[in-house]
Scaffold this active site. Structure first.
Site, mmCIF file in Angstrom:
data_model
loop_
_atom_site.group_PDB
_atom_site.id
_atom_site.type_symbol
_atom_site.label_atom_id
_atom_site.label_comp_id
_atom_site.label_asym_id
_atom_site.label_seq_id
_atom_site.Cartn_x
_atom_site.Cartn_y
_atom_site.Cartn_z
ATOM 1 N N LYS A 1 0.842 -1.207 0.000
ATOM 2 C CA LYS A 1 0.000 0.000 0.000
ATOM 3 C C LYS A 1 0.876 1.257 0.000
ATOM 4 C CE LYS A 1 -0.472 -0.372 5.024
ATOM 5 N NZ LYS A 1 -1.324 -0.849 6.126
ATOM 6 N N ARG B 1 -11.269 -0.487 13.656
ATOM 7 C CA ARG B 1 -11.323 0.394 12.478
ATOM 8 C C ARG B 1 -12.157 -0.313 11.409
ATOM 9 N NH1 ARG B 1 -5.052 1.599 11.101
ATOM 10 N NH2 ARG B 1 -5.395 -0.515 10.304
ATOM 11 N N TYR C 1 13.144 32.098 6.152
ATOM 12 C CA TYR C 1 11.867 32.722 6.516
ATOM 13 C C TYR C 1 11.770 32.961 8.015
ATOM 14 C CZ TYR C 1 9.639 31.765 1.963
ATOM 15 O OH TYR C 1 9.293 31.735 0.650
ATOM 16 N N MET D 1 9.460 25.263 1.230
ATOM 17 C CA MET D 1 8.783 24.284 0.386
ATOM 18 C C MET D 1 9.794 23.472 -0.426
ATOM 19 S SD MET D 1 5.980 24.958 -2.615
ATOM 20 C CE MET D 1 4.887 25.912 -1.569
HETATM 21 C C1 LIG Z 1 -0.493 -1.784 6.813
HETATM 22 C C2 LIG Z 1 -1.022 -3.105 7.189
HETATM 23 C C3 LIG Z 1 -0.169 -4.193 7.359
HETATM 24 C C4 LIG Z 1 1.344 -4.042 7.344
HETATM 25 O O1 LIG Z 1 1.736 -3.493 8.579
HETATM 26 P P1 LIG Z 1 3.288 -3.191 8.915
HETATM 27 O O2 LIG Z 1 3.267 -2.729 10.315
HETATM 28 O O3 LIG Z 1 3.702 -2.115 7.955
HETATM 29 O O4 LIG Z 1 4.019 -4.451 8.695
HETATM 30 C C5 LIG Z 1 -0.720 -5.433 7.595
HETATM 31 N N1 LIG Z 1 -2.067 -5.589 7.675
HETATM 32 C C6 LIG Z 1 -2.918 -4.556 7.556
HETATM 33 C C7 LIG Z 1 -4.389 -4.789 7.689
HETATM 34 C C8 LIG Z 1 -2.432 -3.283 7.318
HETATM 35 O O5 LIG Z 1 -3.283 -2.248 7.206
#
Ligand SMILES: *Cc1c(COP(=O)(O)O)cnc(C)c1O
Length: 380
Positions: A48, A146, A268, A316
């Site tokens: 992700k 969640r 700045y 920036m």
């Molecule tokens: C992001 C995520 C992971 C990976 O977690 P890490 O701590 O980065 O290894 C695994 N499972 C779910 C559901 C996640 O959202």
């Protein structure tokens, strides 16, 4: 003729180098940690947020070549982009099934993680509509609160297995809340909830451990490890030496240097004032590149073996450093300073910024020239 990589490096104000070989080595060591328990535990990869800033469409195929068979992303669009790079292997979308997107999942061969009964029902209807058995991944909420089936919904599913008709139960999963704190009792409480759920839903593989969860021991491994952070070199055991290899280096170029007198201000807000005659170097990155404003007066970069403080407000596109103690020959426009690398890991920079390395990595800017290497070799 210069290679495209050399050309990008020549033009770059800042250069992010991602070592795919190091990511692959990290994946192997996590996989081996799973195997150490003596069972055939597999290891997935969480890609992700563009593989935590390292480039999902490059990292995915590299890990597939290493033997990785399961991939997770957060968003449907991340899955669609990854599918082009990984034509065959399962890709699971953690954020679930949004109403109206069922056809997109089918078109791209993606599998939603089903986070509640409504999503399960919609996916079952989709299987009927397309007249094919679709994979079902059930996320059970053991305490994160969640996403995922709550206890009542999970019980409904346990009592009414017909709700899975037309689907192939491919995976049961849950997510740990405090895996990086091995002594925290929440880990064990989640484990026992997940165990009961898995026992009540026999016949399907199960996945529980994120990166830190892998290090909680084989009780937490089940059938499929699900690491993200540790693949990319983030320390899964804060407070202990990092067992993972670093995977990113970030170098930024000196654009200009100048001498200033004592009692001059830099940047700045006139927020920094020289205590002595100083040499200031201005380098080509800023908060638009994920170099957080909070880092001012809290961190340093490295230049030719010298530790050089970051001074003045972070702009920036620009950062100023106090290079007074660096020999002038080493501090010329065009020289590269090390922002992340051997002297400053993502975990170190996160400490300076009062955040975690996940945020540092996922904030890595889109403006950096990005080079993927495998060990020493550029990957084109
Ligand atoms: C992001 C995520 C992971 C990976 O977690 P890490 O701590 O980065 O290894 C695994 N499972 C779910 C559901 C996640 O959202």
């Amino acid at each position: 003729m210069p290679s495209p990589v050399d050309d990008a490096a020549r033009r770059a104000g800042a250069l992010l180098t991602v070592d795919l070989g190091a990511i692959a080595a990290n994946w192997r060591s996590l996989r081996d940690a799973g195997r150490a328990g003596g069972r055939s535990v597999e290891c997935a990869a969480v890609l992700k947020a563009d593989a935590y800033g390292t480039g999902a469409t490059v990292v995915g195929p590299r890990l597939a070549a290493e033997g990785c068979r399961h991939f997770f992303v957060a968003h449907l669009d991340e899955g669609i982009a990854l599918r082009r790079a990984l034509p065959e292997l399962p890709i699971y979308v953690l954020n679930g099934l949004l109403a109206g997107t069922e056809g997109d999942f089918i078109e791209h061969g993606l599998t939603p993680v089903l986070n509640h009964l409504g999503q399960l029902n919609a996916w079952r209807s989709t299987a009927q509509r397309f007249n094919r058995p679709l994979d079902a991944v059930i996320h059970f909420d053991t305490g994160m609160h969640r996403l995922g089936f709550g206890a009542d919904e999970a019980q409904t599913l346990i009592d009414e297995r017909g709700r899975l008709r037309g689907l192939r139960l491919a995976l049961l999963m849950s997510h740990l809340v405090v895996a990086e704190e091995p002594a925290n009792p929440i880990n064990g409480e989640q484990l026992s909830r997940f165990r009961s759920f898995v026992r009540a839903m026999p016949g399907a593989p199960a996945s529980f451990a994120n990166s830190s969860g892998v290090f909680l021991g084989s009780d937490y491994h089940f059938d499929l490890l699900r690491p993200g952070a540790a693949l990319y070199g983030i320390n899964p055991q804060p407070g202990s030496p990092n067992p993972m290899a670093p995977t990113v280096t970030l170098n930024a170029r000196i654009l200009q240097t100048r001498r200033i007198d004592a009692l001059q201000t830099v940047g700045y807000g006139a927020a920094w004032r020289s205590a002595r005659p100083s040499r200031v170097a201005t380098i080509a990155l800023g908060y638009a590149d994920g170099y957080f404003r909070i880092l001012v007066n809290r961190t340093h970069v490295h230049l030719a073996g010298h530790k050089v403080p970051v001074i003045g407000r972070i702009s920036m596109d620009l950062v100023t450093i106090d290079a007074t103690d660096v020999p002038e020959a080493d501090c010329q426009p065009g020289a590269m300073v090390e922002v992340l690398g051997a002297h400053m890991t993502v975990d170190d920079l996160a400490d300076c910024a009062r955040t975690n390395a996940y945020e540092v990595m996922t904030a890595l800017g889109r403006r950096y020239a990005r080079i993927h290497v495998d060990g020493q070799e550029p990957v084109v």
